[in-house]
Design a protein around this motif. Structure first.
Motif, PDB file in Angstrom:
ATOM      1  N   MET A  96      19.152  78.744  47.644  1.00 36.95           N
ATOM      2  CA  MET A  96      19.778  78.287  48.888  1.00 36.95           C
ATOM      3  C   MET A  96      19.329  79.120  50.071  1.00 36.95           C
ATOM      4  N   VAL A  97      19.251  80.437  49.875  1.00 34.37           N
ATOM      5  CA  VAL A  97      18.813  81.327  50.959  1.00 34.37           C
ATOM      6  C   VAL A  97      17.362  81.034  51.335  1.00 34.37           C
ATOM      7  N   ALA A  98      16.567  80.598  50.354  1.00 31.59           N
ATOM      8  CA  ALA A  98      15.162  80.272  50.609  1.00 31.59           C
ATOM      9  C   ALA A  98      14.991  78.910  51.269  1.00 31.59           C
ATOM     10  N   GLY A  99      16.078  78.179  51.460  1.00 24.67           N
ATOM     11  CA  GLY A  99      16.004  76.900  52.151  1.00 24.67           C
ATOM     12  C   GLY A  99      16.047  75.678  51.253  1.00 24.67           C
ATOM     13  N   VAL A 100      16.201  75.895  49.960  1.00 28.00           N
ATOM     14  CA  VAL A 100      16.308  74.762  49.042  1.00 28.00           C
ATOM     15  C   VAL A 100      17.656  74.075  49.267  1.00 28.00           C
ATOM     16  N   PRO A 101      17.708  72.739  49.288  1.00 30.30           N
ATOM     17  CA  PRO A 101      18.986  72.041  49.465  1.00 30.30           C
ATOM     18  C   PRO A 101      20.026  72.513  48.453  1.00 30.30           C
ATOM     19  N   PRO A 102      21.272  72.738  48.895  1.00 31.36           N
ATOM     20  CA  PRO A 102      22.311  73.232  47.986  1.00 31.36           C
ATOM     21  C   PRO A 102      22.472  72.403  46.718  1.00 31.36           C
ATOM     22  N   ALA A 103      22.334  71.073  46.818  1.00 34.67           N
ATOM     23  CA  ALA A 103      22.499  70.228  45.636  1.00 34.67           C
ATOM     24  C   ALA A 103      21.493  70.596  44.549  1.00 34.67           C
ATOM     25  N   ILE A 104      20.247  70.834  44.960  1.00 31.26           N
ATOM     26  CA  ILE A 104      19.212  71.206  43.996  1.00 31.26           C
ATOM     27  C   ILE A 104      19.489  72.603  43.443  1.00 31.26           C
ATOM     28  N   ALA A 105      19.921  73.509  44.313  1.00 31.91           N
ATOM     29  CA  ALA A 105      20.235  74.875  43.878  1.00 31.91           C
ATOM     30  C   ALA A 105      21.390  74.881  42.885  1.00 31.91           C
ATOM     31  N   ILE A 106      22.374  74.027  43.125  1.00 37.43           N
ATOM     32  CA  ILE A 106      23.524  73.936  42.212  1.00 37.43           C
ATOM     33  C   ILE A 106      23.065  73.437  40.841  1.00 37.43           C
TER      34      ILE A 106
END
Length: 325
Positions: A96-106
């Motif tokens: 998430m900090v790297a800019g990946v969408p939260p849904a994908i990070a979750i």
């Protein structure tokens, strides 16, 4: 396939039009007693704000404990839930900090939790190793991986959008509590209404008989550990949503709290017995106890002592119950 399995919880007594679970009833009585005691000695304990705090504090442990309950019912134990949560948390937070969408990070965090659980289950099912030894080893391994991947430093700057959702409300109920309610309903259906639930109970109750009956022993054990890993990761996501950061030391002693909640709720460490509703009550009992002790300014190590004594008491009760069955 229909197989004969132990019941999902402890013994019941039937009355006209009523079916009472003795262990769950006892757990409810214990919860009411704790609330009554703290209401008397801790000013503000029964305030709406504080009761909401109890639910919020209990939600993370409840989430982990539900997965632990499934593992315990199958005859296993998962000591690696805390490190699994930490490893999943740092992955999701870093993405998430790297800019990946939260849904994908979750999804990535939950998937990593599933992988950790799969490793545990595979080592138990195919390696022929004791669950205690396996998860004691992966406890150290997963924790080390979390520390190595972060250099021992917390990951800061979790996006505000993710935090807003994690700390939001659904129909007046905190998001984390809503998530736990949904998870508990799914777990209840899984345990009581599906073949997988029957398999869990059969394997934990008598693995040899379950094997003779054709139960897929290995897949059942792996499934339980995978669910435990996913729910540990989910609990971690709830926590980093509150904190706005992920630490590699996150989840310390979560396994103790989860085992305590499951044991209080009627799960037997011998396997073959457990209750989803009982585990939820157990998590609330622990949350209420710690909240009340905090209001009384009791130091944290006394709270840890109380948790240990509760586990011992729950095991004695379970042994006495089994002795009469």
């Amino acid at each position: 396939m229909s197989i004969s399995t132990p019941t999902a919880s402890t013994s019941t007594h039937s009355f006209p039009g009523l079916r009472v679970n003795v262990r769950d009833f006892g757990t409810v009585v214990g919860l009411l007693l704790i609330f009554a005691v703290f209401a008397f000695i801790a000013p503000g304990f029964l305030s709406e704000r504080n009761l909401m705090n109890v639910l919020l504090q209990s939600s993370i442990n409840a989430c982990v404990a539900l997965g632990m309950t499934l593992v315990i019912i199958s005859g296993g134990i998962d000591l690696s839930v805390g490190p699994t949560a930490a490893l999943s948390a740092v992955l999701s937070a870093a993405l998430m900090v790297a800019g990946v969408p939260p849904a994908i990070a979750i999804v990535a965090g939950l998937a990593l939790g599933a992988v950790c659980g799969f490793i545990n289950g595979a080592l138990v099912a195919f390696g022929g190793l004791q669950p205690f030894i396996v998860t004691l080893g992966t406890l150290s391994t997963y924790r080390a991986l979390a520390l190595i991947s972060t250099g021992g430093n917390p990951i800061l700057g979790v996006p505000a959008g993710f935090r807003a959702v994690a700390n939001g409300y659904f129909f007046g109920i905190p998001a984390s509590v809503t998530v736990v309610i949904v998870v508990a309903l799914i777990a209840f259906i899984l345990l009581r209404k599906t073949p997988f639930g029957e398999y869990l109970l059969a394997v934990g109750g008598n693995e040899e008989a379950a094997h003779i009956a054709g139960v897929p022993i290995a897949l059942t054990k792996i499934g339980a550990y995978v669910l435990s890993g996913v729910l540990a990761a989910l609990a971690a996501l709830i926590l980093i949503g509150r904190l706005g950061a992920a630490e590699p030391i996150l989840g310390n002693l979560w396994e103790l709290d989860a085992i305590a909640a499951a044991a209080i709720g009627g799960a037997s460490l011998m396997g073959g017995k457990g209750s989803i509703s009982g585990t939820l009550l157990g998590a609330i009992i622990l949350g209420a106890m710690r909240n009340g002790l905090t209001l009384l300014n009791v130091q944290a190590f006394y709270q840890l002592l109380a948790t240990g004594l509760i586990i011992l008491f729950a095991m004695l009760v379970d042994r006495a119950t089994r002795g009469r069955s």
